[in-house]
Design an enzyme around this catalytic site. Structure first.
Site, mmCIF file in Angstrom:
data_model
loop_
_atom_site.group_PDB
_atom_site.id
_atom_site.type_symbol
_atom_site.label_atom_id
_atom_site.label_comp_id
_atom_site.label_asym_id
_atom_site.label_seq_id
_atom_site.Cartn_x
_atom_site.Cartn_y
_atom_site.Cartn_z
ATOM 1 N N GLU A 1 19.475 -37.492 7.466
ATOM 2 C CA GLU A 1 19.582 -37.088 6.055
ATOM 3 C C GLU A 1 20.916 -37.525 5.446
ATOM 4 O OE1 GLU A 1 16.533 -33.325 5.953
ATOM 5 O OE2 GLU A 1 18.567 -32.857 6.554
ATOM 6 N N LEU A 2 21.159 -38.819 5.474
ATOM 7 C CA LEU A 2 22.407 -39.352 4.928
ATOM 8 C C LEU A 2 22.145 -39.987 3.565
ATOM 9 C CD1 LEU A 2 23.694 -40.827 8.300
ATOM 10 C CD2 LEU A 2 24.387 -38.685 7.232
#
Ligand SMILES: *[C@@H]1O[C@H](CO)[C@@H](O)[C@H](O)[C@H]1NC(C)=O
Ligand SMILES: *[C@@H]1O[C@H](CO)[C@@H](O)[C@H](O)[C@H]1NC(C)=O
Ligand SMILES: *[C@@H]1O[C@H](CO)[C@@H](O)[C@H](O)[C@H]1NC(C)=O
Ligand SMILES: *[C@@H]1O[C@H](CO)[C@@H](O)[C@H](O)[C@H]1NC(C)=O
Ligand SMILES: *[C@@H]1O[C@H](CO)[C@@H](O)[C@H](O)[C@H]1NC(C)=O
Ligand SMILES: *[C@@H]1O[C@H](CO)[C@@H](O)[C@H](O)[C@H]1NC(C)=O
Length: 933
Positions: free
Chosen positions: A480-481
């Site tokens: 989840e970057l």
């Protein structure tokens, strides 16, 4: 006390087989250690590998870390320093030419002393460390020297690093904080500082095996190695020519002094030890730390490895020997490996694909041995807060549940620890693809040179260690970057986006990508899960990948999706679900069973909202990520409650524990119901323009007993979810899609087989008493169809308007199809069956009747028989209540029409009861939830 120093045992534990004559390897694994903290006046016997919490618990200095509120009560252990001291190490050879300490892992901040002399300090849980202690041993006056390892408090050190002058900072709201802050400054399992599904123990200790290695002159010790198998000409992220020969590239990392003149020989054997091929490697190169060589293997000599359900898991042993000019084997490494290609295809949609009706944009799917497939699976989190107690037997059991659940891929989530070799070995055997990730998630990270170098070393070690496993499917930079962290930057401080995007690329493109591409041609890389994929891929550039980010063309479809919505009205609402090429995360939490709760909380805490239960629900504002715009500390409990209240009969049992159990179960039904509707939606997409080719739900298993997204509880017990997922991950499924607003009701058959399948779908409307109904929809009761390979086909289309609340009609859908299994060389025709139920009315409002469930068990067939006698039974559930026993039924959480009977077999995973568990089996359906007893 002395250490046992079986050289063979030590070598096997390291996954290597050094056969060298005089090499002396003393294993430090075992119970001959002491754990101490002088200030706290603690000194207890200890183990290696271990964590301080485990040794303190074993000596009853602390209680079970998992019990009650010990997650909070034991914070002092994490805030303290701990010293591990060995017994005097005997068996060392004073004539050795060199003596080394080898640690396969130290968690995390350790200062190592040998015979009273300080040797080194470490600062990365994920690296292997080795130190030349020859001079310390030479000057040691003890006959048997002592090794001691001082571990600093990781939360304290993280705070100290954060407070350094000039230290990096990030905009507000970007860094997701759970229990302890500042995890991004240190290279330690990020979830050790807390996560929304787990506790925060921040443990310290020598968590992996360690050895003393003594070498003679011109001897080497291989500490790590890589074997990379790819098709000649193959480049990462690009589908290769499947007719090209196999290239086998091997490389051994060693310490000691290699001879000047040597050869690398290899032997490839099948699992029966028949030699497939052998010879000397070519292109041999040697530096003072690494030897490399390569060879070609004719594809006709080996069989391919395939994932579960897609073909056999053929494996081989490869032995690589470093042989001196005098024909002495200096080192020998044996790895079990397989021949396959696995590529993450993110190429633009081709003209040919457009002509098939696929929407423009990019692909985002996996291809194994040149073949597209539907990835069915879930997300794997750390199976325990303390890795040293994760046994191979427990993981074997868990992975059997993965296979039993019709899954072929796990995403090994990015903020735990790199998986041990035994986990990949089990996955190789069972055909479970492991999408692996570097340990970064839900935060941005520092980019100073020493941090990057530390990360580079960690990546280098782990990429090389696991590359030979055919189950290794992908390397992703972190969790989840692009889809979260950079969006949060843009929300909070848009002017900072260029700077933080550049820093993101420094770590995930400029540091990690070269480690993957520099070591492996066989494994694809993506910098972030989740993302919209690459915009360009060009190997003439030093960094071949340029990310797309949000450069999107309307009407085009890109990349993977990650989807959470805690408004329970999302159930059955297809228009809320994301349309992408692949789904790598989605979910909603539920309660574990009362049987699991009993193992970790007291009887008096067995209430839905008891203080202990609420404090173990980390899906709350303190839990970082989740629902950051709420201040309700019990939000997680409230969401599960609302979901049950919105959709199902509300449990209202007189007995408080029975009521608690019914509530726990009801939250599991909602969870399963939601996941099934999402999986149906994603799988149908394989036949829609988005050509959706993967569903990995959040999350496979639990790290402890708490309200979480897991489908399998801490001890291995299946929640309703794992049963429901098993059913909806069958090869051929039938499923309803209903738009409550327009009344548009369609039913589709979806298949992930690799050949078309043909069959019949039948439809029967019932009322709850089991009378067949004519609902006046003018639909035929059966339809013949053919569904294409990895495709969907509509088998019913109608408009069921006016079927809202109160309608008593329910639809049973059955499909029977014949087809063949992928790579089934026997050419057998298989019959695939699936059934499903559609109810336009929320079950809360349904006019349920007592279905008259009957259960019996046959000692001869070892099957349970369940039948409904007086009505339709929804969510029929077999349960067992035998502490120490873990089993799963072959099917569960199904529906039964009146007079329908189902035989249910089972698989016992662990049984402490000598079969007595059979007598504890009960059956219930949704009807029982409304009963007061
Ligand atoms: C704990 O260890 C750290 C180094 O990791 C050290 O700086 C500190 O002084 C130690 N604290 C105590 C109380 O020994
Ligand atoms: C193959 O050889 C290994 C090592 O010598 C041995 O452990 C294994 O049992 C053998 N396997 C078979 C099938 O003979
Ligand atoms: C390894 O050695 C071969 C010749 O044996 C040479 O062609 C090749 O460039 C060398 N590779 C490296 C990485 O040095
Ligand atoms: C040789 O090994 C040492 C110690 O591992 C290292 O510092 C050095 O850079 C190496 N030299 C070469 C040429 O690889
Ligand atoms: C080297 O040793 C192996 C057995 O260890 C033997 O088969 C081989 O013939 C030897 N080669 C030479 C050149 O002596
Ligand atoms: C648990 O507590 C939450 C938050 O206060 C509340 O909304 C919910 O109704 C409670 N659930 C049950 C089953 O009592």
């Amino acid at each position: 006390m002395t250490f046992s120093h079986s050289m063979k045992a030590a070598a096997l534990a390291a996954g290597l087989l050094p056969l060298v004559c005089s090499q002396n390897v003393v294993s430090l694994v075992g119970p001959d250690w002491t754990l101490s903290n002088d200030a706290l006046n603690v000194s207890v016997s200890a183990h290696l590998p271990s964590h301080a919490h485990l040794d303190l618990y074993a000596n009853q200095v602390i209680g079970d870390p998992y019990y009650g509120l010990n997650d909070f009560n034991l914070r002092w252990v994490a805030w303290s320093n701990w010293t591990y001291t060995s017994a005097p190490i005997s068996g060392l050879d004073s004539n050795a030419s060199s003596t080394w300490l080898l640690f396969n892992g130290l968690d995390t901040f350790a200062t190592i002393s040998f015979c009273g002399q300080e040797i080194a300090s470490t600062d990365n849980q994920f690296r292997q460390w080795w130190f030349d202690v020859s001079s310390a041993l030479a000057s040691c006056t003890e006959a048997a020297p002592v090794l001691s390892i001082d571990f600093g408090s990781a939360p304290k050190i993280a705070d100290a690093i954060a407070a350094e002058p000039g230290q990096e900072t990030w905009p507000t709201g970007v860094q997701q904080v759970f229990e302890f802050p500042n995890r991004w400054f240190i290279r330690k399992e990020q979830s050790d500082f807390g996560w929304d599904w787990g506790p925060a123990f921040a443990p310290a200790g020598p968590w992996k095996p360690a050895y003393v290695v003594q070498l003679a002159q011109s001897e080497v010790y291989v500490r790590n190695s890589i074997v990379d198998i790819y098709r000649e000409g193959q480049l990462n992220n690009i589908p290769p020519d499947q007719t090209a020969p196999w290239v086998v590239n091997a490389s051994l990392d060693y310490f000691g002094a290699a001879p000047n003149d040597f050869t690398l020989s290899y032997t490839l054997k099948d699992l029966e030890n028949n030699t497939v091929t052998s010879g000397s490697m070519s292109n041999v190169n040697c530096t003072n730390a690494t030897v490399t060589g390569s060879t070609i293997v004719d594809p006709s000599m080996v069989d391919l490895w395939w994932p579960n359900q897609l073909g056999p898991q053929t494996l081989y042993y490869m032995t690589i020997d470093l042989v001196s000019a005098s024909n002495t084997t200096m080192a020998s490494v044996t790895k079990r490996l397989g021949f396959r290609t696995i590529v993450l295809n993110e190429f633009p949609i081709s003209q040919a694909q457009l002509a098939q009706g696929i929407a423009p944009g990019n692909n985002w799917h996996f291809e194994v041995n040149g073949h597209e497939f539907y990835a069915k699976g879930s997300n794997f989190i750390p199976p325990d807060a303390f890795w040293p107690r994760v046994t191979e037997a427990k993981m074997d059991q868990l992975f059997n549940s993965v296979v039993d659940g019709n899954q072929n891929m796990l995403r090994v989530w990015a903020s735990g620890a790199y998986s041990p070799d035994f986990l990949y070995d089990l996955a190789d055997e069972k055909g479970i693809l492991l999408w692996s990730e570097f340990e970064f998630g839900d935060a941005l990270y520092p980019v100073n040179p020493s941090f990057l170098e530390n990360v580079r070393e960690e990546a280098e070690y782990n990429v090389r260690r696991v590359n030979h496993h055919p189950s290794l499917a992908l390397w992703a930079g972190g969790n989840e970057l692009e889809n979260l962290e950079l969006i949060l930057v843009n929300r909070s401080a848009p002017e900072g986006l260029p700077r933080y995007t550049a820093e993101y690329e420094t770590l995930f493109l400029h540091t990690l990508l070269p480690v993957v591409f520099g070591n492996s041609r066989s494994i694809s890389y993506t910098p972030s899960s989740t993302s919209n994929g690459w915009q360009s891929l060009n190997f003439s550039n030093p960094i071949p990948i340029v990310e797309r980010y949000y450069n999107l063309t309307p009407g085009s479809v890109y990349g993977e999706t990650d989807f959470y919505n805690y408004d329970p009205s999302v159930l059955y609402n297809d228009s809320a679900f994301p349309t992408g090429r692949f789904s790598n995360e989605f979910g909603y939490h539920s309660m574990p069973s009362i049987q699991s709760w009993r193992a970790q909380i007291s009887e008096t805490d067995l209430h839905f909202n008891s203080t202990t239960v609420v404090l173990r629900d980390h899906h709350n504002p303190q839990g970082g990520l989740s629902d950051s715009n709420t201040t309700n500390p019990d939000i997680g409990q409230a969401q599960m409650t609302e979901a049950v209240e919105l959709w199902y009969p509300i449990p209202n049992k007189t007995d408080s524990q029975a009521n608690f159990s019914a509530w726990c179960h009801a939250t599991q039904i909602f969870q399963a119901d939601l996941y099934v509707s999402e999986i149906e939606f994603y799988r149908r997409g394989s036949g829609l323009p988005n050509r959706q080719l993967g569903s990995l739900y959040w999350q496979l298993e639990d790290i402890w007993v708490a309200p979480t997204w897991a489908g399998i509880e801490y001890d291995g017990r299946w929640k309703v979810l794992h049963y429901a997922a098993k059913d909806i991950y069958e090869h051929v499924i039938i499923a309803p899609y209903w738009n409550i607003t327009t009344g548009n009701l369609s039913v589709w058959v979806t298949s992930d087989l690799w050949e078309p399948a043909s069959g019949t779908a039948t439809f029967t409307w019932y009322d709850w008493s089991g009378n067949e109904l004519d609902v006046g929809l003018n639909t035929s009761s059966s339809v013949d169809f053919t569904v294409g390979a990895i495709n969907s086909t509509k088998v019913l289309q109608t408009f069921a308007t006016g079927m809202a609340a109160g309608t008593n009609a329910i639809l049973k859908m059955d499909v029977t199809a014949t087809g063949s299994l992928p790579n089934d060389n026997t050419n057998t025709t298989h019959t695939f069956r699936h059934e499903n139920w559609f109810h336009p009315t929320a079950l809360r409002d349904a006019q349920l009747v007592d279905p008259g469930l009957q259960l019996s068990y046959s000692n001869s067939t070892k099957n349970f028989t369940v039948s409904a006698t007086t009505g339709v039974a929804a969510w029929v559930y077999l349960d067992y209540d035998q502490p120490g026993t873990v089993l799963n039924f072959d099917s569960n959480a199904f529906w039964l029409a009146p007079n329908q009977t189902r035989e249910v077999g089972y698989t016992v995973k662990t049984d402490a009861s000598d079969g007595a568990w059979v007598d504890t089996v009960t059956v219930q359906s949704l009807w029982n939830q409304t009963l007061s007893t």
